[in-house]
Scaffold this motif. Structure first.
Motif, mmCIF file in Angstrom:
data_model
loop_
_atom_site.group_PDB
_atom_site.id
_atom_site.type_symbol
_atom_site.label_atom_id
_atom_site.label_comp_id
_atom_site.label_asym_id
_atom_site.label_seq_id
_atom_site.Cartn_x
_atom_site.Cartn_y
_atom_site.Cartn_z
ATOM 1 N N ARG A 134 -16.275 11.984 23.810
ATOM 2 C CA ARG A 134 -17.285 10.958 24.061
ATOM 3 C C ARG A 134 -16.589 9.646 24.432
ATOM 4 N NH1 ARG A 134 -22.649 11.895 21.143
ATOM 5 N NH2 ARG A 134 -22.816 9.711 21.619
ATOM 6 N N PRO A 135 -17.305 8.726 25.082
ATOM 7 C CA PRO A 135 -16.698 7.457 25.513
ATOM 8 C C PRO A 135 -16.019 6.666 24.398
ATOM 9 C CG PRO A 135 -18.827 7.740 26.562
ATOM 10 C CD PRO A 135 -18.690 8.866 25.569
ATOM 11 N N ARG A 136 -16.555 6.696 23.193
ATOM 12 C CA ARG A 136 -15.963 5.919 22.100
ATOM 13 C C ARG A 136 -14.548 6.394 21.770
ATOM 14 N NH1 ARG A 136 -19.618 4.323 17.041
ATOM 15 N NH2 ARG A 136 -20.031 2.418 18.165
ATOM 16 N N LEU A 137 -14.302 7.705 21.867
ATOM 17 C CA LEU A 137 -12.944 8.207 21.628
ATOM 18 C C LEU A 137 -12.010 7.734 22.735
ATOM 19 C CD1 LEU A 137 -10.885 9.828 20.029
ATOM 20 C CD2 LEU A 137 -11.670 11.879 21.209
ATOM 21 N N ASN A 138 -12.485 7.771 23.973
ATOM 22 C CA ASN A 138 -11.688 7.246 25.080
ATOM 23 C C ASN A 138 -11.327 5.777 24.844
ATOM 24 O OD1 ASN A 138 -11.476 9.518 26.840
ATOM 25 N ND2 ASN A 138 -13.611 9.217 27.423
ATOM 26 N N GLU A 139 -12.285 5.012 24.341
ATOM 27 C CA GLU A 139 -12.056 3.593 24.078
ATOM 28 C C GLU A 139 -11.035 3.396 22.955
ATOM 29 O OE1 GLU A 139 -14.787 -0.435 23.580
ATOM 30 O OE2 GLU A 139 -15.685 1.504 23.145
ATOM 31 N N VAL A 162 -8.592 5.303 22.248
ATOM 32 C CA VAL A 162 -7.270 5.626 22.785
ATOM 33 C C VAL A 162 -6.798 4.538 23.744
ATOM 34 C CG1 VAL A 162 -5.970 7.268 24.201
ATOM 35 C CG2 VAL A 162 -7.582 8.113 22.481
ATOM 36 N N ALA A 163 -7.676 4.076 24.611
ATOM 37 C CA ALA A 163 -7.308 3.133 25.673
ATOM 38 C C ALA A 163 -7.069 1.710 25.161
ATOM 39 C CB ALA A 163 -8.389 3.111 26.752
ATOM 40 N N LYS A 164 -7.661 1.363 24.019
ATOM 41 C CA LYS A 164 -7.567 -0.016 23.519
ATOM 42 C C LYS A 164 -7.003 -0.047 22.101
ATOM 43 C CE LYS A 164 -11.569 -1.436 26.240
ATOM 44 N NZ LYS A 164 -12.970 -1.896 26.164
ATOM 45 N N PRO A 165 -5.699 0.230 21.960
ATOM 46 C CA PRO A 165 -5.130 0.272 20.607
ATOM 47 C C PRO A 165 -5.269 -1.041 19.839
ATOM 48 C CG PRO A 165 -3.409 0.534 22.285
ATOM 49 C CD PRO A 165 -4.721 0.550 22.988
ATOM 50 N N ASP A 166 -5.243 -2.167 20.530
ATOM 51 C CA ASP A 166 -5.385 -3.447 19.837
ATOM 52 C C ASP A 166 -6.789 -3.660 19.285
ATOM 53 O OD1 ASP A 166 -2.746 -4.002 20.401
ATOM 54 O OD2 ASP A 166 -3.189 -5.263 22.144
ATOM 55 N N ASP A 167 -7.776 -2.980 19.877
ATOM 56 C CA ASP A 167 -9.167 -3.091 19.431
ATOM 57 C C ASP A 167 -9.539 -2.029 18.398
ATOM 58 O OD1 ASP A 167 -9.402 -5.162 21.215
ATOM 59 O OD2 ASP A 167 -10.442 -3.979 22.753
ATOM 60 N N ARG A 168 -8.599 -1.151 18.061
ATOM 61 C CA ARG A 168 -8.903 -0.032 17.162
ATOM 62 C C ARG A 168 -9.519 -0.461 15.839
ATOM 63 N NH1 ARG A 168 -3.942 3.728 18.286
ATOM 64 N NH2 ARG A 168 -4.755 4.168 20.370
ATOM 65 N N PRO A 169 -8.987 -1.466 15.149
ATOM 66 C CA PRO A 169 -9.624 -1.836 13.878
ATOM 67 C C PRO A 169 -11.106 -2.199 14.041
ATOM 68 C CG PRO A 169 -7.432 -2.777 13.981
ATOM 69 C CD PRO A 169 -7.733 -2.210 15.351
ATOM 70 N N ALA A 170 -11.436 -2.999 15.046
ATOM 71 C CA ALA A 170 -12.841 -3.379 15.263
ATOM 72 C C ALA A 170 -13.689 -2.169 15.633
ATOM 73 C CB ALA A 170 -12.928 -4.447 16.353
ATOM 74 N N LEU A 171 -13.143 -1.276 16.451
ATOM 75 C CA LEU A 171 -13.883 -0.073 16.859
ATOM 76 C C LEU A 171 -14.111 0.845 15.661
ATOM 77 C CD1 LEU A 171 -12.041 0.598 20.239
ATOM 78 C CD2 LEU A 171 -14.416 -0.164 19.971
ATOM 79 N N ILE A 172 -13.092 1.006 14.834
ATOM 80 C CA ILE A 172 -13.243 1.827 13.624
ATOM 81 C C ILE A 172 -14.290 1.203 12.709
ATOM 82 C CG2 ILE A 172 -12.088 2.583 11.489
ATOM 83 C CD1 ILE A 172 -11.260 4.287 13.897
ATOM 84 N N ALA A 218 -10.163 4.079 6.102
ATOM 85 C CA ALA A 218 -10.682 3.608 7.394
ATOM 86 C C ALA A 218 -11.218 2.185 7.268
ATOM 87 C CB ALA A 218 -11.765 4.558 7.907
ATOM 88 N N ALA A 219 -11.921 1.907 6.161
ATOM 89 C CA ALA A 219 -12.477 0.558 5.955
ATOM 90 C C ALA A 219 -11.362 -0.473 5.796
ATOM 91 C CB ALA A 219 -13.393 0.554 4.731
ATOM 92 N N LYS A 220 -10.300 -0.113 5.088
ATOM 93 C CA LYS A 220 -9.160 -1.028 4.951
ATOM 94 C C LYS A 220 -8.499 -1.254 6.304
ATOM 95 C CE LYS A 220 -8.316 0.108 0.153
ATOM 96 N NZ LYS A 220 -7.620 1.012 -0.757
ATOM 97 N N PHE A 221 -8.384 -0.203 7.096
ATOM 98 C CA PHE A 221 -7.808 -0.311 8.443
ATOM 99 C C PHE A 221 -8.656 -1.250 9.297
ATOM 100 C CE2 PHE A 221 -7.608 1.105 12.871
ATOM 101 C CZ PHE A 221 -6.241 1.099 13.113
ATOM 102 N N ALA A 222 -9.974 -1.088 9.218
ATOM 103 C CA ALA A 222 -10.886 -1.914 10.023
ATOM 104 C C ALA A 222 -10.786 -3.382 9.619
ATOM 105 C CB ALA A 222 -12.317 -1.413 9.882
ATOM 106 N N GLY A 223 -10.708 -3.619 8.329
ATOM 107 C CA GLY A 223 -10.547 -4.979 7.849
ATOM 108 C C GLY A 223 -11.823 -5.783 7.717
ATOM 109 N N ASP A 224 -12.894 -5.368 8.358
ATOM 110 C CA ASP A 224 -14.130 -6.149 8.295
ATOM 111 C C ASP A 224 -15.302 -5.358 7.711
ATOM 112 O OD1 ASP A 224 -14.613 -4.392 10.378
ATOM 113 O OD2 ASP A 224 -15.417 -5.905 11.739
ATOM 114 N N VAL A 225 -14.997 -4.236 7.076
ATOM 115 C CA VAL A 225 -16.031 -3.435 6.420
ATOM 116 C C VAL A 225 -15.988 -3.788 4.935
ATOM 117 C CG1 VAL A 225 -16.760 -1.090 5.823
ATOM 118 C CG2 VAL A 225 -15.862 -1.571 8.110
ATOM 119 N N PRO A 226 -17.112 -4.258 4.383
ATOM 120 C CA PRO A 226 -17.098 -4.690 2.984
ATOM 121 C C PRO A 226 -16.808 -3.549 2.016
ATOM 122 C CG PRO A 226 -19.360 -4.655 3.814
ATOM 123 C CD PRO A 226 -18.457 -4.369 4.980
#
Length: 152
Positions: free
Chosen positions: A67-72, A74-84, A132-140
């Motif tokens: 699905r597109p989200r998986l492509n994103e 992979v393609a945007k490693p710097d955005d991974r925390p926000a995407l997760i 995953a929440a710790k990786f994301a950083g913005d999930v309470p």
């Protein structure tokens, strides 16, 4: 999130497996489909768990098509925390809401039972979620949340 998403149990493999796979895909991009042939370096049971988890997170279709989200991811490693973080908010709305307060691990276990897991599978699914929440950083996350102990 579609109502049918809760019919799939949440992922219960190590979160590091997901991040390692994303890093591995960076050079050539993800395949068209995630299937057992792509995951040949994993044991059979691990392949099944990983594929199931990707479906549960809506990163692949039922037939394994990416699905597109998986492509994103992979393609945007710097955005991974926000995407997760967004994936977690979509997949686990009750757990995210619970994390805004001073909820206990027992309350989190109850939420995960509602997601269709219990026992050791729930423990592993909660461990995935917390990492995953710790990786994301913005999930309470409640300060009381921790991976449940193995029950004997």
């Amino acid at each position: 999130m579609e109502a049918s998403d809760h019919t799939l149990a949440p992922p219960y493999f190590a979160f590091k497996t997901l991040t390692n796979m994303l890093t591995q895909m960076e050079e050539h991009g993800p395949p068209n489909r995630i299937d057992r042939s792509f995951l040949s370096s994993m044991a059979g049971a691990a392949q099944s768990q990983f594929i199931h988890g990707l479906k549960s997170l809506r990163l692949i279709e039922e037939d394994g098509t990416v699905r597109p989200r998986l492509n994103e991811l992979v393609a945007k490693p710097d955005d991974r925390p926000a995407l997760i973080g967004q994936i977690l908010r979509d997949r686990y709305p009750e757990a995210v809401e619970l994390g805004k307060g001073n909820a206990t691990t027992g309350e989190l276990v109850e939420v995960f039972r509602g997601y269709g897991v219990q026992g050791d599978t729930a423990r592993k699914a909660i461990a995935f979620y917390l990492q995953a929440a710790k990786f994301a950083g913005d999930v309470p996350l409640s300060p009381n949340f921790q991976t449940p102990k193995v029950s004997r």
